[in-house]
Motif scaffolding. Sequence first.
Motif, PDB file in Angstrom:
ATOM      1  N   LEU A  86     -14.631  10.276  -3.186  1.00  0.00           N
ATOM      2  CA  LEU A  86     -13.963  10.920  -2.065  1.00  0.00           C
ATOM      3  C   LEU A  86     -12.489  10.554  -2.078  1.00  0.00           C
ATOM      4  O   LEU A  86     -12.129   9.393  -2.318  1.00  0.00           O
ATOM      5  CB  LEU A  86     -14.604  10.477  -0.749  1.00  0.00           C
ATOM      6  CG  LEU A  86     -16.095  10.798  -0.625  1.00  0.00           C
ATOM      7  CD1 LEU A  86     -16.711  10.037   0.533  1.00  0.00           C
ATOM      8  CD2 LEU A  86     -16.298  12.294  -0.466  1.00  0.00           C
ATOM      9  N   ASN A  87     -11.643  11.537  -1.809  1.00  0.00           N
ATOM     10  CA  ASN A  87     -10.202  11.339  -1.802  1.00  0.00           C
ATOM     11  C   ASN A  87      -9.752  10.689  -0.491  1.00  0.00           C
ATOM     12  O   ASN A  87     -10.216  11.070   0.587  1.00  0.00           O
ATOM     13  CB  ASN A  87      -9.512  12.697  -1.977  1.00  0.00           C
ATOM     14  CG  ASN A  87      -8.033  12.573  -2.197  1.00  0.00           C
ATOM     15  OD1 ASN A  87      -7.569  11.718  -2.938  1.00  0.00           O
ATOM     16  ND2 ASN A  87      -7.269  13.439  -1.556  1.00  0.00           N
ATOM     17  N   VAL A  88      -8.860   9.715  -0.598  1.00  0.00           N
ATOM     18  CA  VAL A  88      -8.208   9.128   0.575  1.00  0.00           C
ATOM     19  C   VAL A  88      -6.708   9.077   0.316  1.00  0.00           C
ATOM     20  O   VAL A  88      -6.266   9.014  -0.827  1.00  0.00           O
ATOM     21  CB  VAL A  88      -8.731   7.708   0.913  1.00  0.00           C
ATOM     22  CG1 VAL A  88     -10.186   7.741   1.333  1.00  0.00           C
ATOM     23  CG2 VAL A  88      -8.544   6.744  -0.242  1.00  0.00           C
ATOM     24  N   SER A  89      -5.935   9.117   1.390  1.00  0.00           N
ATOM     25  CA  SER A  89      -4.479   9.019   1.264  1.00  0.00           C
ATOM     26  C   SER A  89      -4.077   7.586   0.944  1.00  0.00           C
ATOM     27  O   SER A  89      -4.868   6.649   1.107  1.00  0.00           O
ATOM     28  CB  SER A  89      -3.801   9.461   2.562  1.00  0.00           C
ATOM     29  OG  SER A  89      -3.996   8.479   3.564  1.00  0.00           O
ATOM     30  N   LYS A  90      -2.851   7.396   0.520  1.00  0.00           N
ATOM     31  CA  LYS A  90      -2.331   6.052   0.219  1.00  0.00           C
ATOM     32  C   LYS A  90      -2.398   5.163   1.468  1.00  0.00           C
ATOM     33  O   LYS A  90      -2.735   3.983   1.382  1.00  0.00           O
ATOM     34  CB  LYS A  90      -0.895   6.162  -0.306  1.00  0.00           C
ATOM     35  CG  LYS A  90      -0.236   4.840  -0.595  1.00  0.00           C
ATOM     36  CD  LYS A  90      -0.895   4.104  -1.733  1.00  0.00           C
ATOM     37  CE  LYS A  90      -0.118   2.843  -2.070  1.00  0.00           C
ATOM     38  NZ  LYS A  90      -0.922   1.858  -2.749  1.00  0.00           N
ATOM     39  N   ALA A  91      -2.087   5.733   2.628  1.00  0.00           N
ATOM     40  CA  ALA A  91      -2.138   4.950   3.868  1.00  0.00           C
ATOM     41  C   ALA A  91      -3.555   4.452   4.146  1.00  0.00           C
ATOM     42  O   ALA A  91      -3.758   3.285   4.492  1.00  0.00           O
ATOM     43  CB  ALA A  91      -1.634   5.790   5.041  1.00  0.00           C
ATOM     44  N   SER A  92      -4.535   5.317   3.972  1.00  0.00           N
ATOM     45  CA  SER A  92      -5.929   4.906   4.174  1.00  0.00           C
ATOM     46  C   SER A  92      -6.371   3.931   3.082  1.00  0.00           C
ATOM     47  O   SER A  92      -7.080   2.965   3.358  1.00  0.00           O
ATOM     48  CB  SER A  92      -6.849   6.130   4.181  1.00  0.00           C
ATOM     49  OG  SER A  92      -6.565   6.953   5.288  1.00  0.00           O
ATOM     50  N   TRP A  93      -5.953   4.202   1.833  1.00  0.00           N
ATOM     51  CA  TRP A  93      -6.307   3.334   0.705  1.00  0.00           C
ATOM     52  C   TRP A  93      -5.901   1.891   0.993  1.00  0.00           C
ATOM     53  O   TRP A  93      -6.648   0.960   0.710  1.00  0.00           O
ATOM     54  CB  TRP A  93      -5.641   3.828  -0.580  1.00  0.00           C
ATOM     55  CG  TRP A  93      -5.747   2.830  -1.683  1.00  0.00           C
ATOM     56  CD1 TRP A  93      -4.762   2.007  -2.148  1.00  0.00           C
ATOM     57  CD2 TRP A  93      -6.918   2.492  -2.431  1.00  0.00           C
ATOM     58  NE1 TRP A  93      -5.248   1.194  -3.130  1.00  0.00           N
ATOM     59  CE2 TRP A  93      -6.562   1.466  -3.325  1.00  0.00           C
ATOM     60  CE3 TRP A  93      -8.214   2.958  -2.418  1.00  0.00           C
ATOM     61  CZ2 TRP A  93      -7.480   0.909  -4.212  1.00  0.00           C
ATOM     62  CZ3 TRP A  93      -9.132   2.394  -3.295  1.00  0.00           C
ATOM     63  CH2 TRP A  93      -8.751   1.380  -4.182  1.00  0.00           C
TER      64      TRP A  93
END
Length: 196
Positions: A86-93
Amino acid sequence: MQKIQTQGVHHITIMGADRQTSIDFWEGVLGMPFIFDQPNLDNPDEGHLYFDPGDGRLITIFTNENREPVHDRTPTDAGCVHHLALNVSKASWSQVVKRLDARGIPHSGPKDRGFMDSIYFKDPLGFLIELACYRFEPPEGCRHADVMIEAHRIRVERGDYNIGEEHLADAIELLVTRTQQSLSDDRSPKDPYKRG
């Protein structure tokens, strides 16, 4: 003979256990809105829950109140699904490790994949989940896949083992040059700091 041309993932359906475990994981841990609920039209003993993973596509779960987790890790035999990424944004990562640790969910820790960063953990039924964060944004009008195929070609041409950030940067430059117009006749690199 002709191909049957696909145009994207429509949905992915996973065998779940009870209804509440599915809702608590897919929405309560991964933040996917629970958007649709009906019986499994092929099996009246199962529910069919629909979640939005963030791109408008669907993750669906077949549930049964009598089914319980039976695996520490779901099977990885030939023909089985190894994991779901699943893809997550850098902020969420940047928050993943802290948030998994706060819940006591064991995980792999960050993994360097050259073109993305990944972390792996299992859902309550033993199904492996990967959270992935691309290290690049594709140029306007291009997709991640467009950058990846160009980066692959560059990597192979150079004889490098795997795709790295240099290949991605060069692929992005190539795609911009190829797909975006300019009034300049010569778009090669220049040094405006060199005099004379």
